[in-house]
Scaffold this motif. Structure first.
Motif, PDB file in Angstrom:
ATOM      1  N   ASP A   1       1.572  -1.344  -0.171  1.00  0.00           N
ATOM      2  CA  ASP A   1      -0.068   0.013   0.149  1.00  0.00           C
ATOM      3  C   ASP A   1       1.185   1.390  -0.072  1.00  0.00           C
ATOM      4  N   THR A   2       2.011   1.147  -0.120  1.00  0.00           N
ATOM      5  CA  THR A   2       3.096   1.888  -0.462  1.00  0.00           C
ATOM      6  C   THR A   2       3.353   3.001  -1.494  1.00  0.00           C
ATOM      7  N   PRO A   3       3.241   4.307  -1.725  1.00  0.00           N
ATOM      8  CA  PRO A   3       3.601   5.252  -2.589  1.00  0.00           C
ATOM      9  C   PRO A   3       4.439   4.513  -3.812  1.00  0.00           C
ATOM     10  N   ARG A   4       4.277   4.658  -5.184  1.00  0.00           N
ATOM     11  CA  ARG A   4       5.258   3.848  -5.781  1.00  0.00           C
ATOM     12  C   ARG A   4       5.683   5.610  -6.287  1.00  0.00           C
ATOM     13  N   TYR A   5       7.388   5.948  -6.381  1.00  0.00           N
ATOM     14  CA  TYR A   5       7.659   6.762  -7.152  1.00  0.00           C
ATOM     15  C   TYR A   5       9.398   6.849  -8.200  1.00  0.00           C
ATOM     16  N   LEU A   6       9.246   8.020  -9.361  1.00  0.00           N
ATOM     17  CA  LEU A   6      10.811   7.676 -10.070  1.00  0.00           C
ATOM     18  C   LEU A   6      11.363   7.947  -9.375  1.00  0.00           C
ATOM     19  N   VAL A   7      12.552   7.497 -10.086  1.00  0.00           N
ATOM     20  CA  VAL A   7      14.204   7.991  -8.794  1.00  0.00           C
ATOM     21  C   VAL A   7      14.641   8.158 -10.679  1.00  0.00           C
ATOM     22  N   SER A   8      15.663   9.666  -9.838  1.00  0.00           N
ATOM     23  CA  SER A   8      16.496   9.516 -11.278  1.00  0.00           C
ATOM     24  C   SER A   8      17.622  10.513 -10.661  1.00  0.00           C
TER      25      SER A   8
ATOM     26  N   GLN B   1      28.080  13.384  -4.909  1.00  0.00           N
ATOM     27  CA  GLN B   1      26.628  13.876  -4.617  1.00  0.00           C
ATOM     28  C   GLN B   1      26.449  15.163  -4.179  1.00  0.00           C
ATOM     29  N   VAL B   2      25.587  16.082  -5.113  1.00  0.00           N
ATOM     30  CA  VAL B   2      24.991  17.298  -4.293  1.00  0.00           C
ATOM     31  C   VAL B   2      24.099  17.035  -3.106  1.00  0.00           C
ATOM     32  N   ARG B   3      23.225  16.905  -3.130  1.00  0.00           N
ATOM     33  CA  ARG B   3      21.980  16.925  -2.567  1.00  0.00           C
ATOM     34  C   ARG B   3      20.283  16.172  -3.272  1.00  0.00           C
ATOM     35  N   THR B   4      19.697  16.077  -2.770  1.00  0.00           N
ATOM     36  CA  THR B   4      18.274  15.811  -3.301  1.00  0.00           C
ATOM     37  C   THR B   4      17.209  16.568  -3.607  1.00  0.00           C
ATOM     38  N   PHE B   5      16.474  16.434  -4.429  1.00  0.00           N
ATOM     39  CA  PHE B   5      16.036  17.546  -5.088  1.00  0.00           C
ATOM     40  C   PHE B   5      14.306  17.082  -5.423  1.00  0.00           C
ATOM     41  N   SER B   6      13.355  16.708  -4.433  1.00  0.00           N
ATOM     42  CA  SER B   6      12.609  16.592  -3.903  1.00  0.00           C
ATOM     43  C   SER B   6      10.733  17.001  -4.014  1.00  0.00           C
ATOM     44  N   GLU B   7      10.555  18.220  -4.758  1.00  0.00           N
ATOM     45  CA  GLU B   7       9.726  19.016  -4.674  1.00  0.00           C
ATOM     46  C   GLU B   7       8.259  18.442  -4.871  1.00  0.00           C
ATOM     47  N   PRO B   8       7.373  18.342  -4.942  1.00  0.00           N
ATOM     48  CA  PRO B   8       6.350  17.444  -5.381  1.00  0.00           C
ATOM     49  C   PRO B   8       6.212  17.248  -6.765  1.00  0.00           C
ATOM     50  N   ASN B   9       6.179  18.779  -7.062  1.00  0.00           N
ATOM     51  CA  ASN B   9       6.301  19.437  -8.574  1.00  0.00           C
ATOM     52  C   ASN B   9       7.058  19.366  -9.552  1.00  0.00           C
ATOM     53  N   ARG B  10       7.992  19.148  -9.214  1.00  0.00           N
ATOM     54  CA  ARG B  10       9.706  19.330  -9.503  1.00  0.00           C
ATOM     55  C   ARG B  10       8.980  19.259 -10.909  1.00  0.00           C
ATOM     56  N   ASP B  11       9.365  17.769 -11.403  1.00  0.00           N
ATOM     57  CA  ASP B  11       9.018  17.351 -12.716  1.00  0.00           C
ATOM     58  C   ASP B  11       7.612  17.658 -13.198  1.00  0.00           C
ATOM     59  N   THR B  12       6.975  18.319 -14.406  1.00  0.00           N
ATOM     60  CA  THR B  12       5.896  17.915 -14.884  1.00  0.00           C
ATOM     61  C   THR B  12       5.049  17.011 -14.994  1.00  0.00           C
TER      62      THR B  12
ATOM     63  N   ARG C   1       6.086  12.580 -10.523  1.00  0.00           N
ATOM     64  CA  ARG C   1       6.473  12.693  -9.152  1.00  0.00           C
ATOM     65  C   ARG C   1       7.408  11.626  -9.608  1.00  0.00           C
ATOM     66  N   VAL C   2       8.918  12.955  -9.458  1.00  0.00           N
ATOM     67  CA  VAL C   2      10.235  12.424  -9.817  1.00  0.00           C
ATOM     68  C   VAL C   2      11.159  12.576  -8.648  1.00  0.00           C
ATOM     69  N   ILE C   3      12.136  11.711  -7.725  1.00  0.00           N
ATOM     70  CA  ILE C   3      12.786  12.424  -6.975  1.00  0.00           C
ATOM     71  C   ILE C   3      13.459  12.235  -7.592  1.00  0.00           C
ATOM     72  N   SER C   4      14.882  13.415  -7.745  1.00  0.00           N
ATOM     73  CA  SER C   4      16.219  13.683  -7.961  1.00  0.00           C
ATOM     74  C   SER C   4      17.597  13.545  -7.172  1.00  0.00           C
ATOM     75  N   GLN C   5      18.802  12.627  -7.189  1.00  0.00           N
ATOM     76  CA  GLN C   5      19.737  13.330  -6.637  1.00  0.00           C
ATOM     77  C   GLN C   5      20.769  14.020  -7.470  1.00  0.00           C
ATOM     78  N   ALA C   6      20.833  14.747  -7.468  1.00  0.00           N
ATOM     79  CA  ALA C   6      22.234  15.801  -8.337  1.00  0.00           C
ATOM     80  C   ALA C   6      23.431  15.713  -8.165  1.00  0.00           C
ATOM     81  N   TYR C   7      24.108  15.519  -9.548  1.00  0.00           N
ATOM     82  CA  TYR C   7      25.269  15.328  -8.657  1.00  0.00           C
ATOM     83  C   TYR C   7      26.456  16.254  -9.696  1.00  0.00           C
ATOM     84  N   PHE C   8      27.179  16.741  -8.883  1.00  0.00           N
ATOM     85  CA  PHE C   8      28.231  17.057  -9.944  1.00  0.00           C
ATOM     86  C   PHE C   8      29.599  17.016  -9.966  1.00  0.00           C
ATOM     87  N   ALA C   9      30.183  16.730 -11.598  1.00  0.00           N
ATOM     88  CA  ALA C   9      31.281  16.074 -12.191  1.00  0.00           C
ATOM     89  C   ALA C   9      32.077  17.050 -12.490  1.00  0.00           C
ATOM     90  N   LEU C  10      33.905  16.235 -12.447  1.00  0.00           N
ATOM     91  CA  LEU C  10      34.592  17.052 -13.145  1.00  0.00           C
ATOM     92  C   LEU C  10      35.287  16.526 -14.279  1.00  0.00           C
TER      93      LEU C  10
END
Length: 218
Positions: A6-13, A76-87, A90-99
């Motif tokens: 019964d747990t909600p499912r979200y996409l992770v990117s 890793q930078v931080r997680t971006f998880s605002e409910p309406n961030r992706d039109t 519902r997508v939760i995204s982990q941001a990274y930076f690379a050099l």
């Protein structure tokens, strides 16, 4: 009884802010989005996390498929998880930076995806919260630069202290006192002075340096 049924499912990117340095400019790799919503708009390089992957593995896969490189400097930078961030959903995204060194990228691979390197001060409008990801990644890069010398992944194999000074000035958006910068950089003992000079900038020339290899730092 099935666990979590019964747990909600979200996409992770994962979304990767890929930094490169060229012509005394800090640059970010962007590509036109190839799916709806916002088809054709400028986007960071990213993708969904596959069932068998960790977040780090997904980010490494994205980088390999984007610039053709492995074992890239990646944080890793931080997680971006605002409910309406992706039109698109519902997508939760982990941001990274690379050099990366731009000379080592697979240019054909980057070009095949429509990828372009943009100066960080002149980025186009980005989708969703990707501009916030870039801004946060730059702040994290600046934090790293206070404790560890940046440049190993961005500069060529050999460089002058003036060239390293310019990189720091670009990353921080301000000019550091040259004499003080030189003193602090050499005090880290992370550089090796070479018996070779760069003579294009002045008649006297400036000695080249390189970063110590791992075995030299032990």
């Amino acid at each position: 009884m099935e666990s979590y049924q019964d747990t909600p499912r979200y996409l992770v990117s994962v979304d990767c802010v890929i930094f490169g340095y060229e012509d005394e400019k800090l640059k970010v790799l962007l590509c036109p989005r190839l799916v709806e919503p916002n088809y054709g708009a400028w986007s960071l390089m990213g993708g969904f996390v596959m069932p068998e992957e960790s977040l780090d593995q997904a980010a490494s896969r994205v980088l390999k498929s984007t610039v053709g490189l492995e074992n890239i400097y990646l944080k890793q930078v931080r997680t971006f998880s605002e409910p309406n961030r992706d039109t698109g959903g519902r997508v939760i995204s982990q941001a990274y930076f690379a050099l990366i060194r731009l000379s080592e990228q697979d240019r054909r691979l980057v070009s095949s995806m429509g990828g372009q390197w943009w100066e960080i001060k002149k980025l186009p409008t980005l989708i969703f919260d990707h501009q916030e990801m870039v801004d946060e990644s730059l702040r994290r890069l600046q934090q790293v630069a206070f404790t560890n010398l940046i440049g190993r992944e961005l500069m060529p194999e050999k460089f002058t202290l003036s060239q390293l000074h310019k990189l720091y000035s670009v990353v921080f958006g301000k000019t550091f006192d040259s004499a003080n910068f030189r003193k602090k950089i050499l005090a880290t003992q992370q550089l090796v002075k070479l018996d070779e000079k760069e003579t294009m900038s002045s008649k006297k020339g400036a000695f080249y340096y390189r970063f110590k290899k791992n075995e030299e730092e032990q």
